[in-house]
Scaffold this motif. Structure first.
Motif, mmCIF file in Angstrom:
data_model
loop_
_atom_site.group_PDB
_atom_site.id
_atom_site.type_symbol
_atom_site.label_atom_id
_atom_site.label_comp_id
_atom_site.label_asym_id
_atom_site.label_seq_id
_atom_site.Cartn_x
_atom_site.Cartn_y
_atom_site.Cartn_z
ATOM 1 N N CYS A 188 -13.070 66.976 -120.021
ATOM 2 C CA CYS A 188 -13.813 68.226 -120.192
ATOM 3 C C CYS A 188 -13.973 68.440 -121.688
ATOM 4 O O CYS A 188 -12.995 68.430 -122.431
ATOM 5 N N ALA A 189 -15.203 68.619 -122.140
ATOM 6 C CA ALA A 189 -15.488 68.705 -123.570
ATOM 7 C C ALA A 189 -15.744 70.133 -124.029
ATOM 8 O O ALA A 189 -16.319 70.345 -125.093
ATOM 9 N N GLU A 190 -15.342 71.111 -123.243
ATOM 10 C CA GLU A 190 -15.519 72.515 -123.612
ATOM 11 C C GLU A 190 -14.194 73.239 -123.394
ATOM 12 O O GLU A 190 -13.622 73.187 -122.298
ATOM 13 N N LEU A 191 -13.683 73.882 -124.438
ATOM 14 C CA LEU A 191 -12.410 74.581 -124.323
ATOM 15 C C LEU A 191 -12.515 75.641 -123.235
ATOM 16 O O LEU A 191 -13.286 76.594 -123.347
ATOM 17 N N CYS A 192 -11.753 75.468 -122.160
ATOM 18 C CA CYS A 192 -11.937 76.308 -120.967
ATOM 19 C C CYS A 192 -10.666 77.028 -120.537
ATOM 20 O O CYS A 192 -10.600 77.557 -119.435
ATOM 21 N N GLY A 193 -9.650 77.060 -121.388
ATOM 22 C CA GLY A 193 -8.423 77.743 -121.012
ATOM 23 C C GLY A 193 -7.205 76.911 -121.360
ATOM 24 O O GLY A 193 -7.290 75.841 -121.954
ATOM 25 N N ARG A 194 -6.048 77.386 -120.964
ATOM 26 C CA ARG A 194 -4.785 76.791 -121.408
ATOM 27 C C ARG A 194 -4.595 75.356 -120.937
ATOM 28 O O ARG A 194 -3.939 74.564 -121.601
ATOM 29 N N ASP A 195 -5.141 74.979 -119.782
ATOM 30 C CA ASP A 195 -4.982 73.615 -119.292
ATOM 31 C C ASP A 195 -6.270 72.803 -119.428
ATOM 32 O O ASP A 195 -6.523 71.887 -118.649
ATOM 33 N N HIS A 196 -7.055 73.152 -120.440
ATOM 34 C CA HIS A 196 -8.293 72.430 -120.723
ATOM 35 C C HIS A 196 -8.058 70.926 -120.855
ATOM 36 O O HIS A 196 -8.876 70.125 -120.417
ATOM 37 N N GLY A 197 -6.949 70.547 -121.433
ATOM 38 C CA GLY A 197 -6.666 69.132 -121.658
ATOM 39 C C GLY A 197 -6.156 68.390 -120.455
ATOM 40 O O GLY A 197 -5.831 67.203 -120.552
ATOM 41 N N PHE A 198 -6.061 69.063 -119.312
ATOM 42 C CA PHE A 198 -5.469 68.450 -118.125
ATOM 43 C C PHE A 198 -6.436 68.413 -116.945
ATOM 44 O O PHE A 198 -6.026 68.546 -115.786
ATOM 45 N N MET A 199 -7.722 68.243 -117.236
ATOM 46 C CA MET A 199 -8.721 68.085 -116.163
ATOM 47 C C MET A 199 -9.626 66.895 -116.500
ATOM 48 O O MET A 199 -10.821 67.063 -116.755
ATOM 49 N N PRO A 200 -9.045 65.689 -116.514
ATOM 50 C CA PRO A 200 -9.830 64.507 -116.887
ATOM 51 C C PRO A 200 -10.864 64.140 -115.836
ATOM 52 O O PRO A 200 -10.895 64.702 -114.733
ATOM 53 N N ILE A 201 -11.697 63.175 -116.193
ATOM 54 C CA ILE A 201 -12.754 62.669 -115.316
ATOM 55 C C ILE A 201 -12.599 61.156 -115.211
ATOM 56 O O ILE A 201 -12.406 60.488 -116.224
ATOM 57 N N VAL A 202 -12.654 60.642 -114.002
ATOM 58 C CA VAL A 202 -12.627 59.199 -113.799
ATOM 59 C C VAL A 202 -13.787 58.826 -112.881
ATOM 60 O O VAL A 202 -13.914 59.375 -111.784
#
Length: 415
Positions: free
Chosen positions: A234-248
């Motif tokens: 996810c390339a848009e800061l979207c909240g505290r767990d922004h870094g934990f919603m990857p794409i495969v």
């Protein structure tokens, strides 16, 4: 003294060079834009490199001329600055050259942009919906839909005091439970939107990056040339767990994709539920706050299990067993937002202590988990055991006096 200063400068210079060399050795070519596996990604990479080398040439010419002028015409050599107010010829030259350079870059770039926006005649359309913090993929017209969340191994390792060395976790924080599966050689149209806040779906190797905006659908497309697994974020800061919603993205040959799609269709909702993992469902909704303040509060993955209740669940588990299982689900997926104490972080993440939903009739809590409410999405993909365990744990913890929930209760509510 001068000698010491010279040695110090030399040491500083060598340290910088060694550090730069180590960084290059560590990162390899990862800092550059990848060529990717689509025609568009190759064009984008070509444009990127063309602009890069144009900038390099301009930089060499400009700074070279500047440094030469400073060195060759220094005052110590008796140089005297020319005295003139303007030069029409020079101004025309330094205006015309950048103009033609920009035109030379804009023409091929515009042609590529036109291609990127042409979503007509797609072989398959997929709706991509962003949530805090996961993705939902819906194969339009194929009756296949599922959620994709952070892989269990990464979720466990990222927890504070997990005791897990993240260097031992394969694809740490860039792996998921359910990848997006696509056919090779087919034009795929993406319909990208969001259920809550602004996200951005970005997979660089297929040259796709689009904002996911609530209430609005962005379109983009791709056509993958070769099988493989491609990762994004996810390339848009979207909240505290922004870094934990990857794409495969997993690209398969057409025959393998058709077999996978047929299997998904054949299993119906149960296959999609069993293949999908999600997060603590009830924490975000068991609140006395106004409905408008409620929001989905998922964090990461839970171990998948069949949606239908197991035969043993018919007899019912003991409260102790339910609470023990529910505590694991809660700590691994809910505590990051609602805290281990259940106090939450109002108003975004409401407290579960004394919540009327948590302590009220179990039917209400089950319904909210299965069907969602307001901005909270449904979490029917969780297993009956997981839902029963976590609801019983929340209803029995921190002084709450709620009802025990059995897997059979959840199974009955699904019907």
């Amino acid at each position: 003294m001068q000698k010491m200063l010279g040695l110090a400068r030399f040491a500083a210079l060598m340290s910088s060079l060694l550090a730069s060399g180590s960084a290059l050795a560590y990162t390899g070519a990862k800092w550059n834009l990848p060529e990717g596996v689509t025609e568009i990604s190759h064009e984008v990479h070509g444009l990127h490199m063309m602009v890069f080398w144009i900038c390099v040439v301009i930089g060499v010419v400009v700074f070279g001329a500047m440094f030469y002028s400073v060195f060759a015409h220094r005052k110590s050599k008796g140089a005297v600055a020319a005295k003139f107010h303007e030069s029409t010829t020079v101004e025309i030259i330094w205006t015309a050259i950048p103009f033609f350079i920009l035109v030379a870059m804009a023409i091929p770039a515009a042609a590529t942009l036109v291609k990127m926006d042409d979503t007509r005649n797609a072989d398959l359309s997929i709706k991509v919906t962003g949530y805090q913090w996961k993705w939902q993929y819906e194969y339009v017209g194929e009756d296949v839909s599922y959620f994709s969340t952070l892989a269990k191994t990464s979720n466990k390792a990222r927890q504070l005091q997990s005791g897990v060395d993240v260097n031992t976790v394969d694809n740490y924080l860039v792996d998921v439970d359910n990848p997006l599966v696509l056919p090779v050689g087919k034009k795929i149209r993406f319909l990208i939107t969001s259920n809550d806040v602004i996200h951005a779906w970005w997979v660089s190797q297929i040259a796709v990056k689009k904002d996911a905006i609530p209430g609005y659908i962005n379109e983009v497309w791709t056509k993958i040339d070769e099988p493989g697994t491609f990762r994004g974020v996810c390339a848009e800061l979207c909240g505290r767990d922004h870094g934990f919603m990857p794409i495969v993205v997993k690209a398969l040959p057409e025959d393998e994709f058709k077999a996978w799609l047929a299997e998904k269709k054949g299993g119906g909702e149960q296959v999609a539920a069993a293949a999908t993992t999600s997060v603590m469902p009830a924490a975000a909704t068991m609140t006395d706050a106004a409905p408008a303040a409620e929001a989905p509060v998922e964090v990461a993955a839970v171990t998948p299990a069949p949606a239908a209740a197991a035969p043993a669940a018919a007899a019912g588990k003991s409260k102790e067993d339910l609470v023990a299982h529910g505590e694991k689900v809660y700590k691994g997926n809910c505590a990051a937002c609602h805290q281990v104490t259940g106090a939450g972080m109002p108003p975004t993440f409401p407290a579960l202590v004394g919540s009327k939903v948590a302590t009220g009739p179990k039917a209400g809590a089950i319904a909210q988990v299965l069907k969602g409410k307001n901005m909270m999405p449904p979490f029917s993909q969780l297993s009956d055991d997981d839902i029963a365990g976590v609801l019983t744990y929340v209803a029995s913890s921190w002084g709450n006096k709620g009802e025990i929930v059995q897997a059979a209760d959840v199974a009955a509510a699904r019907k």
